[in-house]
Design a protein around this motif. Structure first.
Motif, mmCIF file in Angstrom:
data_model
loop_
_atom_site.group_PDB
_atom_site.id
_atom_site.type_symbol
_atom_site.label_atom_id
_atom_site.label_comp_id
_atom_site.label_asym_id
_atom_site.label_seq_id
_atom_site.Cartn_x
_atom_site.Cartn_y
_atom_site.Cartn_z
ATOM 1 N N GLU A 81 0.825 -1.212 0.000
ATOM 2 C CA GLU A 81 0.000 0.000 0.000
ATOM 3 C C GLU A 81 0.851 1.251 0.000
ATOM 4 O O GLU A 81 0.468 2.271 -0.583
ATOM 5 C CB GLU A 81 -0.942 -0.016 1.216
ATOM 6 C CG GLU A 81 -2.076 -1.020 1.103
ATOM 7 C CD GLU A 81 -2.959 -0.763 -0.102
ATOM 8 O OE1 GLU A 81 -3.168 0.415 -0.482
ATOM 9 O OE2 GLU A 81 -3.444 -1.745 -0.716
ATOM 10 N N ARG A 82 2.013 1.204 0.671
ATOM 11 C CA ARG A 82 2.918 2.354 0.620
ATOM 12 C C ARG A 82 3.420 2.574 -0.801
ATOM 13 O O ARG A 82 3.536 3.714 -1.280
ATOM 14 C CB ARG A 82 4.109 2.122 1.561
ATOM 15 C CG ARG A 82 3.764 2.194 3.031
ATOM 16 C CD ARG A 82 3.398 3.600 3.447
ATOM 17 N NE ARG A 82 3.239 3.698 4.899
ATOM 18 C CZ ARG A 82 2.831 4.795 5.526
ATOM 19 N NH1 ARG A 82 2.529 5.878 4.813
ATOM 20 N NH2 ARG A 82 2.716 4.811 6.837
ATOM 21 N N ILE A 83 3.739 1.481 -1.510
ATOM 22 C CA ILE A 83 4.184 1.601 -2.904
ATOM 23 C C ILE A 83 3.064 2.189 -3.757
ATOM 24 O O ILE A 83 3.298 3.088 -4.589
ATOM 25 C CB ILE A 83 4.605 0.225 -3.449
ATOM 26 C CG1 ILE A 83 5.842 -0.292 -2.700
ATOM 27 C CG2 ILE A 83 4.887 0.292 -4.949
ATOM 28 C CD1 ILE A 83 6.230 -1.709 -3.067
ATOM 29 N N ARG A 84 1.845 1.710 -3.572
ATOM 30 C CA ARG A 84 0.712 2.234 -4.340
ATOM 31 C C ARG A 84 0.498 3.720 -4.075
ATOM 32 O O ARG A 84 0.149 4.486 -4.990
ATOM 33 C CB ARG A 84 -0.547 1.451 -4.004
ATOM 34 C CG ARG A 84 -0.570 0.046 -4.606
ATOM 35 C CD ARG A 84 -1.840 -0.664 -4.235
ATOM 36 N NE ARG A 84 -2.145 -1.755 -5.144
ATOM 37 C CZ ARG A 84 -3.304 -2.383 -5.211
ATOM 38 N NH1 ARG A 84 -4.298 -2.023 -4.405
ATOM 39 N NH2 ARG A 84 -3.500 -3.368 -6.068
ATOM 40 N N ASP A 85 0.673 4.149 -2.826
ATOM 41 C CA ASP A 85 0.523 5.574 -2.507
ATOM 42 C C ASP A 85 1.533 6.414 -3.281
ATOM 43 O O ASP A 85 1.203 7.518 -3.761
ATOM 44 C CB ASP A 85 0.714 5.797 -1.002
ATOM 45 C CG ASP A 85 -0.469 5.301 -0.196
ATOM 46 O OD1 ASP A 85 -1.542 5.087 -0.780
ATOM 47 O OD2 ASP A 85 -0.313 5.101 1.036
ATOM 48 N N GLU A 86 2.779 5.907 -3.397
ATOM 49 C CA GLU A 86 3.799 6.651 -4.133
ATOM 50 C C GLU A 86 3.451 6.716 -5.621
ATOM 51 O O GLU A 86 3.673 7.739 -6.275
ATOM 52 C CB GLU A 86 5.167 5.980 -3.942
ATOM 53 C CG GLU A 86 5.686 6.002 -2.516
ATOM 54 C CD GLU A 86 5.958 7.414 -2.025
ATOM 55 O OE1 GLU A 86 6.280 8.288 -2.862
ATOM 56 O OE2 GLU A 86 5.832 7.649 -0.802
ATOM 57 N N ILE A 87 2.900 5.634 -6.164
ATOM 58 C CA ILE A 87 2.496 5.632 -7.579
ATOM 59 C C ILE A 87 1.340 6.597 -7.806
ATOM 60 O O ILE A 87 1.265 7.282 -8.833
ATOM 61 C CB ILE A 87 2.119 4.202 -8.011
ATOM 62 C CG1 ILE A 87 3.366 3.319 -8.032
ATOM 63 C CG2 ILE A 87 1.445 4.194 -9.385
ATOM 64 C CD1 ILE A 87 3.102 1.859 -8.341
ATOM 65 N N ARG A 88 0.424 6.667 -6.832
ATOM 66 C CA ARG A 88 -0.697 7.619 -6.960
ATOM 67 C C ARG A 88 -0.192 9.058 -6.985
ATOM 68 O O ARG A 88 -0.869 9.944 -7.512
ATOM 69 C CB ARG A 88 -1.671 7.430 -5.802
ATOM 70 C CG ARG A 88 -2.450 6.122 -5.846
ATOM 71 C CD ARG A 88 -3.498 6.079 -4.756
ATOM 72 N NE ARG A 88 -4.214 4.801 -4.745
ATOM 73 C CZ ARG A 88 -3.959 3.801 -3.930
ATOM 74 N NH1 ARG A 88 -2.990 3.925 -3.018
ATOM 75 N NH2 ARG A 88 -4.647 2.683 -4.012
ATOM 76 N N GLU A 89 1.003 9.292 -6.371
ATOM 77 C CA GLU A 89 1.554 10.640 -6.389
ATOM 78 C C GLU A 89 2.242 10.973 -7.697
ATOM 79 O O GLU A 89 2.773 12.067 -7.864
ATOM 80 C CB GLU A 89 2.562 10.785 -5.234
ATOM 81 C CG GLU A 89 1.947 10.751 -3.855
ATOM 82 C CD GLU A 89 1.024 11.931 -3.615
ATOM 83 O OE1 GLU A 89 1.341 13.043 -4.116
ATOM 84 O OE2 GLU A 89 -0.003 11.749 -2.961
ATOM 85 N N GLY A 90 2.247 9.979 -8.617
ATOM 86 C CA GLY A 90 2.805 10.245 -9.937
ATOM 87 C C GLY A 90 4.210 9.725 -10.143
ATOM 88 O O GLY A 90 4.831 10.029 -11.177
ATOM 89 N N ARG A 91 4.744 8.929 -9.217
ATOM 90 C CA ARG A 91 6.103 8.418 -9.361
ATOM 91 C C ARG A 91 6.092 7.094 -10.103
ATOM 92 O O ARG A 91 5.137 6.328 -10.021
ATOM 93 C CB ARG A 91 6.763 8.242 -7.993
ATOM 94 C CG ARG A 91 6.980 9.567 -7.282
ATOM 95 C CD ARG A 91 7.664 9.376 -5.948
ATOM 96 N NE ARG A 91 7.897 10.677 -5.321
ATOM 97 C CZ ARG A 91 7.027 11.299 -4.555
ATOM 98 N NH1 ARG A 91 5.847 10.742 -4.327
ATOM 99 N NH2 ARG A 91 7.315 12.475 -4.052
ATOM 100 N N SER A 92 7.189 6.807 -10.766
ATOM 101 C CA SER A 92 7.337 5.504 -11.416
ATOM 102 C C SER A 92 7.690 4.462 -10.355
ATOM 103 O O SER A 92 7.995 4.781 -9.205
ATOM 104 C CB SER A 92 8.425 5.578 -12.498
ATOM 105 O OG SER A 92 9.666 5.962 -11.925
#
Length: 591
Positions: free
Chosen positions: A468-479
């Motif tokens: 979920e932490r990884i998904r949060d970072e992706i939602r912020e627009g990061r690869s």
């Protein structure tokens, strides 16, 4: 895009294969040790595998008709429990039944005979002066073993167990044997033959004369018992000295360091086992003594021990030894050369670790407040436990299956990280449990199985936090690659805090509970520690490797990391302002 981190952090990110190799080596090594030891399955507790059940009935001591009470029974249970579980989580159960019975359940796979002997060793522990001794079946002797000095710090030295193996010359006869015993008893009875002032009694018949006659009669009787005693016989080993009162001299048997049975004439008890405050096995690194046993006495015991060792050291006759007697058997007979008055003593000799630990356990836990009679010994079947184990395994399989279905449904491709992580955790748990059986006598009971099932949820929770932490970072627009490295520190803190709380709860539960509940607490604590190991050394490195593959880094819809499916923001792009003049709108009419 942010620049990659430098230093140790960057090295760890670029070489996740090291962590995976480390945990693979650990699995291979532990598995190899499991097969090498021959213990390829966890040892089962009595509720799953059956075992031996012993019923002990408390007996009132002479002169103590009201000794059987809740306090003494609870104390006896605690001492017996420490005896049989002194080496670890052996899952042997000791509990009261009614007001005067104690039930001891020993699971199959444990050395039930050894455990039975430790539990059945219910007589009081005494320190008695040695009056005479010889190797059973050999020549008589009243002389001590080869001399051993007492250090300035106050140490009682001697061989493990009974060490007085020296004998008199081959010409020794039954007459010389009888004389040695008689002289020893007379020497031991001298203080009681006169008054405190040493003056002769004036009444007739003379008390001293009658006392001397009584001492001679007692000596003759004890001499006959000693002459007839053959400690190589099983009956003598189990019965000699067991019925003797603490205030009377007695005969006893014990094994010396060479494995030979030795017989003794012992004086009245000088120190009671309850006077020992603490005893422990210690490896002496400051000298060549090796394994030793240290003793700490209570204030009352320190005085009594100082008196008896001072008397033995001063007289040097007939023996400068005292015997540690448990349930009528001599378990050690160290010699002394000076009074040990400091309240502490150390027994040195050719001890192995096991011998030193066994003697320390006897000294620490040997003195029961009550005597017990073995009322019954029965074998417990595991039919019901087998059914319960089967039901527990089915419940665990259903729980694991539901977790896998959840991971596949919600995290899709990420399940190739979570499922192998669960498998690694399960392998480590199984192998370690198998190894702990022979090492600390861990036994898997039904509550322990429940703890393992609960651990599935704890391990899955750690994966979910990281994902979920990884998904949060992706939602912020990061690869994906920077998202994994940015998400890990935050997920790591959460996982460590969560696992610490679980481990703390398991530790408290293990300390404050007894019996089967400890199995649940132990398994929960073990799997919590393994969860941290697996997440740090397997899950995170594997995720770092997969982040480099196009299926995940490209955000495939089945990867579980599809930016569109997660509602990710468009990546922020920097625009560069032109350096030259900017053309304005053209006036169609011209200037």
């Amino acid at each position: 895009m942010a620049a990659p981190k430098k230093g140790r952090s960057a090295s760890a990110q670029s070489k996740p294969g090291r962590s995976l190799a480390l945990i693979l080596i650990a699995i291979v090594g532990l598995t190899g040790a499991m097969f090498a030891s021959g213990n390829t399955t966890p040892r089962l507790g009595i509720d799953l595998a059956g075992g031996t059940s012993i019923t002990l009935q408390a007996q009132n001591e002479p002169g103590q008709p009201n000794a059987i009470n809740k306090t003494n029974m609870d104390t006896a249970v605690a001492i017996m429990n420490r005896r049989v579980n002194g080496l670890g989580v052996s899952e042997t159960e000791v509990q009261t039944q009614g007001t005067s019975n104690i039930i001891v359940n020993i699971p199959r796979g444990t050395n039930s005979e050894e455990a039975r002997q430790q539990v059945g060793t219910t007589a009081k522990l005494y320190f008695r002066p040695v009056l005479a001794t010889e190797v059973s079946g050999g020549a008589a002797t009243a002389s001590p073993s080869p001399s051993a000095s007492s250090s300035p710090s106050g140490k009682a030295t001697g061989k493990p167990k009974a060490t007085s193996s020296s004998s008199a010359s081959p010409s020794a006869t039954a007459t010389s044997q009888g004389r040695a015993v008689t002289d020893a008893l007379k020497a031991d009875s001298k203080p009681s033959a006169t008054g405190s002032s040493g003056a002769k009694a004036s009444s007739s018949p003379s008390p001293s004369a009658s006392g001397s006659s009584a001492a001679s009669d007692a000596a003759a009787k004890l001499q006959a018992q000693y002459a007839a005693l053959d400690c190589t016989k099983k009956t003598a080993q189990t019965t000699a000295g067991k019925s003797a009162k603490a205030t009377d001299p007695t005969v006893a048997c014990g094994k010396n360091s060479g494995g030979q049975w030795q017989k003794y004439v012992l004086g009245p008890a000088a120190v009671d086992g309850t006077d020992v405050k603490k005893a422990q096995a210690v490896f002496n690194t400051q000298s060549a003594a090796g394994w030793t046993v240290t003793m700490e006495f209570t204030s009352k015991g320190a005085k009594k021990f100082g008196d008896i060792t001072g008397q033995l050291a001063k007289n040097q006759s007939p023996q400068n030894q005292f015997a540690i007697v448990l349930d009528g058997n001599v378990v050690s007979d160290p010699r002394v050369s000076e009074a040990l008055t400091g309240g502490n003593a150390e027994i040195t000799g050719s001890f192995t670790q096991q011998e030193a630990q066994g003697l320390a356990n006897m000294l620490s836990y040997g003195a029961l407040p009550l005597s017990f009679k073995e009322q019954s010994v029965t074998t417990v079947t595991a039919a019901l436990g087998g059914e319960q184990l089967h039901a527990g395994l089915i419940a665990g399989a259903i729980g694991l299956g539901l977790v896998v279905i959840y991971l596949l449904a919600f995290y899709r491709g990420l399940s190739v990280v979570a499922i192998p992580s669960l498998l690694v955790s399960a392998i480590l748990t199984y192998v370690i449990m198998s190894l702990l059986g022979p090492t600390i006598h861990f036994a898997l009971n039904l509550p322990a199985v429940c703890g393992a099932i609960v651990a599935i949820g704890i391990t899955a929770d750690s994966f979910i936090v990281f994902f979920e932490r990884i998904r949060d970072e992706i939602r912020e627009g990061r690869s994906l690659r920077p998202a994994v490295e940015r998400a890990w520190p935050r997920a790591r803190r959460t996982i460590l805090v969560s696992d610490f709380v679980s481990f703390l709860a398991a530790a408290v539960l293990f300390i404050v509970t007894v019996g089967k509940v400890q199995g649940f607490a132990f398994t929960l604590g073990l799997t919590t520690v393994l969860d941290v190991v697996v997440v740090f050394l397997f899950t995170k490195p594997l995720m770092t490797i997969l982040a480099r593959h196009k299926f995940f880094s490209g955000g495939h819809k089945w990867s579980g990391l599809d930016p569109k499916g997660l509602g990710a923001k468009a990546p922020l792009r920097r625009t560069r302002r032109p350096s030259g003049p900017v053309a304005g709108p053209v006036d169609p009419k011209g200037a």
